[in-house]
Design a protein around this motif. Structure first.
Motif, PDB file in Angstrom:
ATOM      1  N   CYS A 202       0.960  -1.285  -0.042  1.00  0.00           N
ATOM      2  CA  CYS A 202       0.022  -0.088   0.001  1.00  0.00           C
ATOM      3  C   CYS A 202       0.924   1.280   0.278  1.00  0.00           C
ATOM      4  N   GLN A 220      -8.096   6.522  -3.249  1.00  0.00           N
ATOM      5  CA  GLN A 220      -9.396   5.676  -3.546  1.00  0.00           C
ATOM      6  C   GLN A 220      -9.100   4.906  -4.909  1.00  0.00           C
ATOM      7  N   TYR A 222      -6.321   1.973  -5.154  1.00  0.00           N
ATOM      8  CA  TYR A 222      -5.929   0.614  -5.024  1.00  0.00           C
ATOM      9  C   TYR A 222      -6.596  -0.053  -3.988  1.00  0.00           C
ATOM     10  N   SER A 255      -8.528   3.327  -0.305  1.00  0.00           N
ATOM     11  CA  SER A 255      -7.374   2.446  -0.566  1.00  0.00           C
ATOM     12  C   SER A 255      -6.849   1.624   0.736  1.00  0.00           C
TER      13      SER A 255
END
Length: 530
Positions: A202, A220, A222, A255
């Protein structure tokens, strides 16, 4: 020296001596003379046959200037044959490498593709490899309705970032499973390392550089679904759990990642959130419609508006069809959602009856295959005759085989009432074109994957050959051929030359929130020339 030329001379000598003695009737051993003559004749005949065979072989191998001496010619032929074999082996090796590349490697990212990932997972799930837990991560980049160049740029960035995170795990399996989706597998893996790895992925993806021409934010963009597995599970259980984790991460909106292991109770927790959303949507009718035009290639005029559903969470976040349909199908809500959408579309058509367009509605095969739903739909059409020729029912071909037997009479009944029926997502996966032609439908729409390959330097030749064959079959069956995902004029022109009659995509009109169907055309005539 006993070579081919001397052998030929010996055969003629023996034949001549034997024949002369026979003719002269000299007092000699006649049986011996007869043998000499017969042996000489046989040698002459064999040489003639060998010479003829050698010349034929030389012609086949395209060898010129072959010697008249059999043994010398045979040596030359053997050398030529060895050379041809070497070339054939090299060609075979090259072809095998090429085929392996096509089958297992993604041409854009040079990572493994879905076939590669599936094959490696099957190996990891072998019982003899029961050496600890493994990890699978499905990673989705939310890039619906992005231009082709922007999407490809971010996909390539993501591939590099993922490999960089996993550089300390050379045994990691990394693949591009789908258009915007990656997959990672590690085996063995420590349970304590799962969260750290997901966080590292991430953090890496947060560094994605988004193109300026898209309205999106990396927070917004992955979503990761992770699942830990043991070799005693099936690939279906593994993938369905990872997919549920991925969809749950999407549902949260921002995400991030969600972990659900292959465990029934943990899976139920993820499904509860989706059931809550579907109950909210059906009760409050909290959904919207997005429209995108389909243009005729002959005159660039709008033939139909395709409508896509968007569900809204209680917090007001949108959930696209690609996200909610798999979960609605798994939880048993899909038929109710399809019925709600059809009801709304019928009301729109009745209210906006002066709009000149048809309206395309996507209905999942699972809903149409249910007798109560298909009967209800046909009754709705029977009660509103004016809507029959304006409502277009589109069915995903990728999901069709499971419900084929039940759908055939439903499609026939819809067409009997005058409703246009078509298949979309044709070419998204490998398919038998012959079996596709067995269906009686009005049109088929080719998936954007095949459309983009028409002008792709890696796949254009294969794509054009496949689409040309498909276009010919459609002409023979009087089935219209449409395309989706057209983003460049070059694609539009190429598809038109191949025999396509309509298309949709960013070049022709971007998806917009539905206000009303009537009004100005999305594109003026001639806009495809830009």
């Amino acid at each position: 020296m006993f070579n081919g030329r001397n052998l030929w001379r010996l055969s003629l000598t023996l034949w001549g001596i034997g024949g002369s003695l026979l003719l002269m009737r000299l007092p000699i051993d006649w049986p011996l003379a007869s043998v000499w003559a017969l042996f000489g004749a046989m040698m002459w005949w064999y040489r003639r046959a060998i010479t003829k065979a050698i010349r034929a072989a030389a012609q086949t191998l395209d060898i010129h200037g072959i010697s008249d001496e059999p043994l010398e010619a045979i040596d030359a032929l053997a050398s030529a044959a060895r050379l041809h074999m070497q070339k054939a082996q090299q060609s075979t090796a090259h072809l095998a490498t090429h085929l392996q590349s096509d089958v297992y490697v993604d041409a854009q990212t040079h990572l493994g593709n879905r076939n590669f990932f599936d094959a490696r997972i099957e190996v990891l799930l072998q019982p003899e490899l029961n050496t600890g837990a493994g990890l699978v991560i499905f990673l989705l980049l939310q890039m619906d309705n992005w231009p082709d160049e922007a999407r490809n740029d971010v996909i390539e960035q993501a591939g590099v970032l993922i490999l960089n995170v996993l550089r300390d795990r050379p045994d990691a399996i990394v693949a591009r499973r789908h258009a915007n989706e990656f997959a990672v597998a590690l085996h063995p893996v420590k349970d304590s390392d799962v969260g750290a790895l997901c966080n590292r992925l991430c953090r890496a993806l947060k560094n994605l550089i988004l193109p300026a021409n898209v309205d999106a934010h990396v927070d917004q963009l992955y979503f990761l679904g992770a699942t830990v597995f043991s070799p005693d599970v099936s690939r279906y259980e593994l993938y369905s759990t990872a997919d549920l984790a991925l969809r749950t991460a999407q549902l949260r909106g921002n995400s991030g990642w969600v972990r659900l292991d292959v465990d029934r109770h943990l899976s139920i927790r993820g499904m509860v959130a989706w059931r809550t959303l579907f109950d909210h949507v059906l009760t409050k009718r909290h959904f919207g419609l997005i429209r995108q035009p389909v243009l005729k290639m002959a005159d660039n005029k709008v033939w139909a508006q395709e409508l896509f559903a968007v569900l809204w969470t209680q917090e007001g976040a949108p959930v696209s069809a690609s996200e909610f349909v798999p979960m609605a199908l798994a939880s048993g809500y899909l038929t109710d959602i399809d019925r709600m959408l059809i009801d709304d579309v019928v009301k729109i058509l009745m209210y906006d009856d002066h709009a000149p367009y048809r309206v395309i509605v996507n209905i999942h095969p699972a809903s149409l295959a249910k007798e109560n739903f298909s009967s209800w739909l046909i009754e709705r059409l029977a009660g509103h005759p004016a809507l029959r020729d304006r409502l277009v029912v589109e069915i995903s071909y990728a999901s069709l085989p499971t419900y084929a037997e039940k759908l055939e009479p439903v499609i026939a009944e819809l067409r009997r009432y005058g409703t246009t029926v078509g298949f979309d997502h044709v070419g998204e996966t490998l398919l038998d074109v012959t079996s596709l032609m067995e269906w009686a439908v009005d049109y088929i729409k080719v998936h954007q994957t095949a459309v983009h390959e028409v002008c792709d330097k890696h796949h254009s030749e294969q794509a054009v050959a496949w689409l040309s064959a498909l276009a010919q079959l459609c002409r023979d069956k009087d089935i219209a051929l449409y395309a989706e995902g057209i983003e460049h004029r070059e694609q539009w022109v190429r598809l038109k030359d191949l025999g396509f009659t309509a298309g949709q995509g960013f070049l022709l009109g971007k998806p917009t929130r539905l206000q009303r169907l009537a009004g100005e055309r999305v594109l003026a005539e001639g806009d495809t020339s830009r």
